[in-house]
Design an enzyme around this catalytic site. Structure first.
Site, mmCIF file in Angstrom:
data_model
loop_
_atom_site.group_PDB
_atom_site.id
_atom_site.type_symbol
_atom_site.label_atom_id
_atom_site.label_comp_id
_atom_site.label_asym_id
_atom_site.label_seq_id
_atom_site.Cartn_x
_atom_site.Cartn_y
_atom_site.Cartn_z
ATOM 1 N N ASP A 223 -42.839 3.992 -11.142
ATOM 2 C CA ASP A 223 -44.231 4.463 -11.252
ATOM 3 C C ASP A 223 -45.181 3.293 -11.010
ATOM 4 O O ASP A 223 -45.142 2.311 -11.743
ATOM 5 C CB ASP A 223 -44.425 5.053 -12.654
ATOM 6 N N ASN B 118 -48.659 3.611 -10.844
ATOM 7 C CA ASN B 118 -50.043 3.764 -11.330
ATOM 8 C C ASN B 118 -50.160 4.152 -12.805
ATOM 9 O O ASN B 118 -51.225 4.549 -13.259
ATOM 10 C CB ASN B 118 -50.809 4.764 -10.453
ATOM 11 N N ASP C 298 -49.100 6.657 -14.580
ATOM 12 C CA ASP C 298 -49.233 8.034 -15.080
ATOM 13 C C ASP C 298 -47.910 8.575 -15.627
ATOM 14 O O ASP C 298 -47.810 9.748 -15.989
ATOM 15 C CB ASP C 298 -49.809 8.973 -14.011
ATOM 16 N N ASP D 199 -43.657 7.360 -7.994
ATOM 17 C CA ASP D 199 -44.505 7.731 -6.852
ATOM 18 C C ASP D 199 -44.104 6.944 -5.598
ATOM 19 O O ASP D 199 -43.237 6.052 -5.656
ATOM 20 C CB ASP D 199 -45.985 7.530 -7.194
ATOM 21 N N ASP E 206 -35.452 15.733 2.025
ATOM 22 C CA ASP E 206 -34.798 16.911 1.459
ATOM 23 C C ASP E 206 -35.437 18.142 2.105
ATOM 24 O O ASP E 206 -36.660 18.264 2.136
ATOM 25 C CB ASP E 206 -35.030 16.933 -0.066
ATOM 26 N N ASP F 224 -30.912 21.552 1.103
ATOM 27 C CA ASP F 224 -30.688 22.163 -0.209
ATOM 28 C C ASP F 224 -29.997 23.524 -0.073
ATOM 29 O O ASP F 224 -30.468 24.389 0.681
ATOM 30 C CB ASP F 224 -32.061 22.337 -0.867
ATOM 31 N N GLU G 266 -26.048 20.714 1.524
ATOM 32 C CA GLU G 266 -25.548 20.918 0.156
ATOM 33 C C GLU G 266 -24.963 22.329 0.099
ATOM 34 O O GLU G 266 -25.653 23.300 0.396
ATOM 35 C CB GLU G 266 -26.691 20.786 -0.855
ATOM 36 N N HIS H 98 -28.899 14.042 -8.616
ATOM 37 C CA HIS H 98 -29.889 14.411 -9.634
ATOM 38 C C HIS H 98 -29.495 15.658 -10.417
ATOM 39 O O HIS H 98 -30.209 16.046 -11.338
ATOM 40 C CB HIS H 98 -31.244 14.624 -8.952
ATOM 41 N N ASP H 99 -28.400 16.306 -10.034
ATOM 42 C CA ASP H 99 -27.950 17.518 -10.739
ATOM 43 C C ASP H 99 -26.718 17.267 -11.600
ATOM 44 O O ASP H 99 -26.239 18.185 -12.272
ATOM 45 C CB ASP H 99 -27.571 18.615 -9.726
#
Ligand code: NOJ
Length: 561
Positions: free
Chosen positions: A21, A23, A25, A29, A98, A199, A256, A329-330
Site C-alpha cells: 500500500d 498511500n 488507505d 495499490d 487476470d 478465471d 484456471e 489467492h484461493d
C-alpha cells in the site's frame, strides 16, 4: 515439443489488495507494486500475474468486474497501470492480466441493461430462465453456498450465478458476448500486456438442457458442475478466442480449470489444437478434500499427491504443457498444508519449492511463498473478509447447526484469507504493508517472517527461491527434460528424475520431520554432484546414490554421474 519463452519462465502472482500500500488507505495499490519491482527483479522471476485490478464493487475482491477497461479506484489510475507496465518491461518483467469472463459484476453496464427488461437487446448477454413451480430452474448450488440462481422480481425470471449473486454468468452462446470479450482482450493486448490468466474459463459453456444435478448426502442443493465444467462448446469457444485474439500475439495464457482431467488438459494445451499455453488443474489441491469438499479436514497421503502430480507429468509429456503451483489467492499456504510451519518452516518451505520447481512445467510463486509465509488463525469470524468463508460459516452454523469451533477450524486450515493476509515486508507496524489500517489483519508472525530479514540472510527461503529460479535459467534439463517418478509407494519421500539427452537430474524430497533412507538400487554404481540442496552440511551420500540418508524435510538435487 517446441521451445517457448513461457516454458522457460517463472511466474509470480500478485494479489494487489494485499501486496503493498503506497498511500496509507490500508489497501495495496499499483504504485505500491511499482515500488517493489526491484524486489521482484532481484528474486529473478520473469512474469507477473496480476489478480484483477479492474473497476469492481469488490463483492469478491475484484473477481466481479464492473468495467473491464478501467482501474479500480482503490488501486490507482490507468496512467499508473501504464507506468507499471512500462517499468516492469524496463526490468524485463512481463505482465499477465487476470481475465474474468465467465461472469461480470451485477453492476456491469451489460447486466444493468440486461436486467432492465426482457426485451432489451442485452437481455441475452446473461443466462435468464423461468422458474419451475416457484423453484429455481435447476437445483444447482453456487460455489459460494446457496442456490446458483437469483430471482429478479421485476422481470419474473432467474439469472444464473455460479459464484456470488453479484457475479452473474455471461451467456457465451451469444456471439455478441464473445465478440465484445475478444474486443476487450485485444484492447489490453494492444496496450502491450503479455498474456492472460483466465478465471474458471472451463465454465463458460453450459449444457443447454440445464439438467438438475445430483444431490450428495447431507446436501440441500444439487451439484451442477457436470453441466458447466468442460461443457459441450468449450473447445470451440477457446479455439475461436485463439483465432480472434491469442494467436495474433506472442503471449502466455493459462486457463484456471476446476475439474479438468489430464486427458482434457492435453486437449486444451496441445500445440496443434491452438487453444491455450497451459491450464491450472486442481487435482492436487483436492488431495485433502472430502465429503465437505475443500472444507473437509481429512488429512492427505504423499502417495496420493505423487500419483496425481506424476499422472499430469506423464500425460502431458509429449503434447501440451503443465503449470506448477502450490499456492494462489484461493489456497491455504503450502508450508502449513504440506510442510511444517513450526520447527521446520524454512527447511520445509525450501523442500516444497524444490519439489515443485524441478518438475516439468511453468512454476508459479504466490506472493509471500518466497518468504515461507504461513496460514493465519484469527479467533473470530468477524476478523475474516472472504465471502466464501463467511457464507460457509453462515450456512454451516445457522442451517446445519455445526459447532462454531469446528467451522473456525476449517477456516483456519482451508480459508482463502490464509493467502490474503498482507505481504510481510518488514518488522515495522503492519509488517510494513501499510501506514494505515490494513483491510485484512496481518499475520502476527511478521516479526520473524518478513522480506527485510530474508533479504539480509543468505540462507533464507527467499535466497533459496532465487537459486531455484537461476538454476532453471542455466539448465535446460529442468525445463525440457522428461520426468520419471521413483519410489512410487513411499509415504515419506518424493523422488524423481529429469532426463534430457545424456543429462540426468535426481530430485529427492523428504516430506517428513524424521530422517529417511532413500533406497535407489538403480543408481547403485552412480555418484552424484549436488546441484542444489537445503542441507547445511555436505552430502555424505553423493559418492554412492544407492542409499541416501535424507535429513528431516531435506531436498537435494543431484546431477548423476
Ligand atoms: C476463481 C478465482 O481464483 C476466485 O478467487 C474467484 O472467487 C472465482 N474464480 C470467481 O471468479
Amino acid at each position: 515439443m517446441t521451445k517457448q519463452w513461457w516454458k522457460e519462465s517463472v511466474v509470480y502472482q500478485i494479489y494487489p489488495r494485499s501486496f503493498n500500500d503506497s498511500n496509507g488507505d490500508g489497501i495495496g495499490d499499483l504504485p505500491g507494486i511499482i515500488e517493489k519491482l526491484d524486489y521482484l527483479a532481484e528474486l529473478g522471476i520473469d512474469v507477473i500475474w496480476l489478480s484483477p485490478v479492474y473497476d469492481s464493487p469488490n463483492d469478491d475482491n475484484g473477481y466481479d468486474i464492473r468495467d473491464y477497461r478501467a482501474i479500480m479506484d482503490e488501486f490507482g489510475t490507468m496512467e499508473e497501470f501504464d507506468q507499471l507496465l512500462q517499468q516492469a518491461h524496463e526490468r524485463n518483467l512481463k505482465i499477465v492480466m487476470d481475465l474474468v469472463v465467465n461472469h461480470t459484476s451485477d453492476e456491469h453496464a451489460w447486466f444493468v441493461e440486461s436486467k432492465s427488461s426482457k426485451d432489451h437487446p442485452k437481455r441475452d448477454y446473461y443466462i435468464w430462465k423461468k422458474g419451475q413451480n416457484g423453484e429455481p430452474p435447476t437445483n444447482w448450488e453456487s460455489a459460494f453456498s446457496g442456490s446458483a440462481w437469483q430471482y429478479d422480481e421485476a422481470t419474473e425470471e432467474y439469472f444464473l450465478h455460479i459464484f456470488s449473486k453479484k457475479q452473474p454468468d455471461l451467456n457465451w452462446e451469444n456471439e455478441d458476448v464473445r465478440a465484445d470479450v475478444y474486443d476487450m482482450m485485444n484492447w489490453w493486448l494492444d496496450k502491450g500486456i503479455d498474456g492472460f490468466r483466465m478465471d474458471v474459463i472451463n465454465f463458460i459453456s453450459k449444457d443447454p438442457a440445464y439438467p438438475n444435478g445430483e444431490v450428495h448426502e447431507g446436501k440441500q442443493y444439487g451439484d451442477g458442475s457436470p453441466y458447466f465444467m468442460n461443457g459441450p462448446r468449450i473447445h470451440e469457444f477457446l479455439h475461436e478466442m485463439n483465432q480472434e485474439v491469442l494467436s495474433k500475439h506472442d503471449i502466455l495464457t493459462v486457463g484456471e480449470m476446476p475439474g479438468v482431467t489430464p486427458e482434457e488438459g492435453k486437449l486444451y494445451t496441445a500445440e496443434d489444437r491452438n487453444e491455450l499455453s497451459m491450464v491450472f488443474h486442481f487435482e492436487h489441491m483436492d488431495v485433502d478434500g472430502g465429503e465437505l469438499g475443500k472444507w473437509s479436514l481429512n488429512g492427505w497421503k504423499l502417495t496420493d499427491l505423487k500419483r496425481i502430480l506424476s499422472k499430469w507429468q506423464y500425460e502431458l509429456e509429449e503434447e501440451g504443457w503443465n503449470s506448477l503451483y502450490w499456492n494462489n489467492h484461493d489456497q491455504p499456504r503450502v508450508v502449513s498444508r504440506f510442510g511444517n510451519d513450526q520447527e521446520y518452516r524454512e527447511k520445509s518451505a525450501k523442500m516444497l519449492g524444490t519439489c515443485l520447481h524441478m518438475m516439468k512445467g511453468t512454476p508459479y510463486i504466490y506472493q509471500g511463498e518466497e518468504l515461507g509465509m504461513t496460514n493465519v488463525a484469527f479467533e473470530t469470524i468477524e476478523e475474516y473478509e472472504d465471502l466464501e468463508s463467511l457464507n460457509m460459516y453462515d450456512e454451516r452454523v445457522h442451517q446445519y447447526g455445526d459447532a462454531v469451533q469446528d467451522v473456525m477450524e476449517r477456516i483456519h486450515h482451508k480459508g482463502r484469507d490464509n493467502a490474503r493476509t498482507p505481504m510481510q515486508w518488514s518488522k515495522e507496524k503492519h509488517a510494513g504493508f501499510t501506514t494505515g489500517r490494513p483491510w485484512l489483519g496481518v499475520n502476527p508472525n511478521y516479526k520473524t517472517i518478513n522480506a527485510e530479514d530474508a533479504l539480509k540472510n543468505p540462507d533464507s527461503v527467499f535466497h533459496y527461491y532465487q537459486q531455484l529460479i537461476q538454476l532453471r535459467k542455466s539448465n535446460e534439463t529442468i525445463v525440457y527434460g522428461k520426468f520419471d517418478l521413483l519410489l512410487q509407494d513411499s509415504e515419506t519421500i518424493f523422488a524423481y528424475t529429469r532426463t534430457y539427452g545424456d543429462d540426468v537430474l535426481l530430485v529427492l524430497c523428504n516430506f517428513t520431520g524424521e530422517e529417511q533412507k532413500a533406497k535407489l538400487g538403480a543408481f547403485q554404481n552412480h555418484s552424484g554432484e549436488v546441484v542444489l540442496t537445503n542441507r547445511e552440511e555436505e552430502h555424505a551420500g553423493s559418492s554412492n546414490l544407492a542409499n541416501v540418508i535424507l535429513e528431516p524435510f531435506e531436498a537435494t538435487v543431484f546431477a548423476i554421474k
